[in-house]
Design an enzyme around this catalytic site. Sequence first.
Site, PDB file in Angstrom:
ATOM      1  N   SER A  13       0.805  -1.223   0.000  1.00 33.25           N
ATOM      2  CA  SER A  13       0.000   0.000   0.000  1.00 33.25           C
ATOM      3  C   SER A  13       0.843   1.281   0.000  1.00 33.25           C
ATOM      4  O   SER A  13       0.490   2.235  -0.708  1.00 33.25           O
ATOM      5  CB  SER A  13      -0.974  -0.010   1.177  1.00 33.25           C
ATOM      6  OG  SER A  13      -1.922  -1.039   0.988  1.00 33.25           O
ATOM      7  N   THR A  17      -4.988  -3.269   8.706  1.00 31.92           N
ATOM      8  CA  THR A  17      -4.829  -4.651   8.280  1.00 31.92           C
ATOM      9  C   THR A  17      -4.661  -5.561   9.491  1.00 31.92           C
ATOM     10  O   THR A  17      -4.844  -5.117  10.635  1.00 31.92           O
ATOM     11  CB  THR A  17      -3.696  -4.759   7.224  1.00 31.92           C
ATOM     12  OG1 THR A  17      -3.702  -6.087   6.700  1.00 31.92           O
ATOM     13  CG2 THR A  17      -2.324  -4.446   7.799  1.00 31.92           C
ATOM     14  N   LYS A  26      -8.507  -5.368  12.029  1.00 28.95           N
ATOM     15  CA  LYS A  26      -9.685  -4.987  11.233  1.00 28.95           C
ATOM     16  C   LYS A  26     -11.007  -5.060  12.000  1.00 28.95           C
ATOM     17  O   LYS A  26     -11.951  -4.365  11.633  1.00 28.95           O
ATOM     18  CB  LYS A  26      -9.800  -5.873   9.979  1.00 28.95           C
ATOM     19  CG  LYS A  26      -8.775  -5.547   8.920  1.00 28.95           C
ATOM     20  CD  LYS A  26      -9.070  -6.324   7.641  1.00 28.95           C
ATOM     21  CE  LYS A  26      -7.959  -6.143   6.641  1.00 28.95           C
ATOM     22  NZ  LYS A  26      -8.275  -6.700   5.321  1.00 28.95           N
ATOM     23  N   ASN A  73     -11.415  -1.639   7.028  1.00 24.65           N
ATOM     24  CA  ASN A  73     -10.028  -1.581   6.548  1.00 24.65           C
ATOM     25  C   ASN A  73      -9.596  -0.165   6.164  1.00 24.65           C
ATOM     26  O   ASN A  73      -8.444   0.033   5.783  1.00 24.65           O
ATOM     27  CB  ASN A  73      -9.807  -2.524   5.359  1.00 24.65           C
ATOM     28  CG  ASN A  73     -10.274  -1.911   4.061  1.00 24.65           C
ATOM     29  OD1 ASN A  73     -11.346  -1.319   4.014  1.00 24.65           O
ATOM     30  ND2 ASN A  73      -9.473  -2.026   3.019  1.00 24.65           N
ATOM     31  N   ASP A 108     -12.243  -3.345   1.072  1.00 23.62           N
ATOM     32  CA  ASP A 108     -11.892  -4.681   0.543  1.00 23.62           C
ATOM     33  C   ASP A 108     -13.078  -5.241  -0.229  1.00 23.62           C
ATOM     34  O   ASP A 108     -12.941  -5.749  -1.346  1.00 23.62           O
ATOM     35  CB  ASP A 108     -11.592  -5.667   1.677  1.00 23.62           C
ATOM     36  CG  ASP A 108     -10.259  -5.402   2.347  1.00 23.62           C
ATOM     37  OD1 ASP A 108      -9.361  -4.885   1.690  1.00 23.62           O
ATOM     38  OD2 ASP A 108     -10.143  -5.728   3.550  1.00 23.62           O
ATOM     39  N   GLY A 113     -13.403 -20.568   1.141  1.00 22.86           N
ATOM     40  CA  GLY A 113     -12.835 -19.920   2.316  1.00 22.86           C
ATOM     41  C   GLY A 113     -13.917 -19.346   3.198  1.00 22.86           C
ATOM     42  O   GLY A 113     -15.047 -19.103   2.744  1.00 22.86           O
ATOM     43  N   GLY A 149     -12.752 -17.095   6.093  1.00 27.40           N
ATOM     44  CA  GLY A 149     -12.091 -16.122   6.959  1.00 27.40           C
ATOM     45  C   GLY A 149     -12.611 -14.715   6.673  1.00 27.40           C
ATOM     46  O   GLY A 149     -13.665 -14.533   6.047  1.00 27.40           O
ATOM     47  N   ALA A 208     -11.441 -12.409   4.666  1.00 22.85           N
ATOM     48  CA  ALA A 208     -11.465 -12.051   3.247  1.00 22.85           C
ATOM     49  C   ALA A 208     -12.700 -12.639   2.575  1.00 22.85           C
ATOM     50  O   ALA A 208     -13.375 -11.967   1.776  1.00 22.85           O
ATOM     51  CB  ALA A 208     -10.198 -12.564   2.569  1.00 22.85           C
ATOM     52  N   TYR A 210      -2.645 -12.283  -4.258  1.00 21.66           N
ATOM     53  CA  TYR A 210      -2.008 -11.442  -5.293  1.00 21.66           C
ATOM     54  C   TYR A 210      -0.509 -11.690  -5.424  1.00 21.66           C
ATOM     55  O   TYR A 210       0.127 -11.119  -6.309  1.00 21.66           O
ATOM     56  CB  TYR A 210      -2.296  -9.955  -5.050  1.00 21.66           C
ATOM     57  CG  TYR A 210      -1.772  -9.417  -3.743  1.00 21.66           C
ATOM     58  CD1 TYR A 210      -2.618  -9.279  -2.653  1.00 21.66           C
ATOM     59  CD2 TYR A 210      -0.439  -9.046  -3.608  1.00 21.66           C
ATOM     60  CE1 TYR A 210      -2.147  -8.787  -1.453  1.00 21.66           C
ATOM     61  CE2 TYR A 210       0.038  -8.555  -2.414  1.00 21.66           C
ATOM     62  CZ  TYR A 210      -0.818  -8.429  -1.339  1.00 21.66           C
ATOM     63  OH  TYR A 210      -0.354  -7.949  -0.143  1.00 21.66           O
ATOM     64  N   GLY A 270      -5.751 -11.268  -7.975  1.00 21.65           N
ATOM     65  CA  GLY A 270      -5.850 -10.561  -6.701  1.00 21.65           C
ATOM     66  C   GLY A 270      -5.268  -9.160  -6.771  1.00 21.65           C
ATOM     67  O   GLY A 270      -5.601  -8.305  -5.943  1.00 21.65           O
TER      68      GLY A 270
END
Length: 282
Positions: A17, A62, A66, A87, A102, A126, A128, A130, A223, A244
């Site tokens: 970032s 992050t 979060k 975020n 996000d 997934g 989690g 994300a 990513y 990503g």
Amino acid sequence: MTTVCGIVGDPVEHSLSPLMHNAAFEALGLDYVYVPFRVARDAVDAAARAVRHMGIRGLNVTVPHKVDIMNHLDWIDPFALSVGAVNTIVNDGGRLSGYNTDAAGFVRGLDAFGIDVTHERVIVLGAGGAARAVVCSLLDRGARVTVLNRNPGRAAQLAEDVGIAAGRGIAHGALTDSSLDKELAACSLLVNATSVGMYPWADESPCPRPYLRSDLVVCDIVYNPPKTQLLRDAASCGAAVITGVEMLVQQGALAFELWTGIPAPVDVMRAVVRTELEDDSE
Ligand code: ATR
């Protein structure tokens, strides 16, 4: 006076970032700077106070902050509340507002590729944080979502939490070859929101190649590497792929716009990230 933005997390030193935002500020000639701040798990309240008192304009948040950061803000965007994580923070004269770019960045990435998920069946791998952001953004766009996770109890929990908040049913199950085979046959979009395939396990994929088809769109939130094994397999089957990198860039672009009020130079941001990751894909 230079306006300061940054990212709080632990660890934070590998974040892309700072590179992405500083390139964007420079490209537009804005007197802003973006810095990484390593903040320990038990110091997030002190960090929020520091942001108010030091006049820091904006933050990305992050791992591991979060969720906890939400207890230290003055206002939280309803969409971020439904995701259950923040975020991005905007500081307006000491008043802190929280957003989740996000999730919004994920659908902006789909938009950039002209993909409309309304009424489409989507599989999210997934369960989690994300995955939760991805599922919320897909439901918001009217998609029909199935969540598959290695630990099926976590998939059930995600489906219950997010489904209740959205007033919608979410199918869920264990991430196995047979569930993938069955569910993929009926879906048009597959999203990997697990960490499978992330560097240094770059030859691993959450979905065996034989289940992929040319009429699928396949997205990966991983990513690094930009072209994961899953995306390489999908591309070799003729499927459309979204990396990503796109999600990373789009969440950054949305945060940039919240802090500056100016449209983000998305092409500049994408180019510096791709150069850093040595991504030569089209
Ligand atoms: P994040 O908040 O970034 O999503 P997380 O909460 O640690 O991170 O979630 C990581 C996801 O990747 C989880 O869905 C995890 O599955 P479990 O809930 O069963 O742990 C998934 N994951 C990680 N390694 C995996 C692997 N080797 N095979 C399958 N799924 C994996």
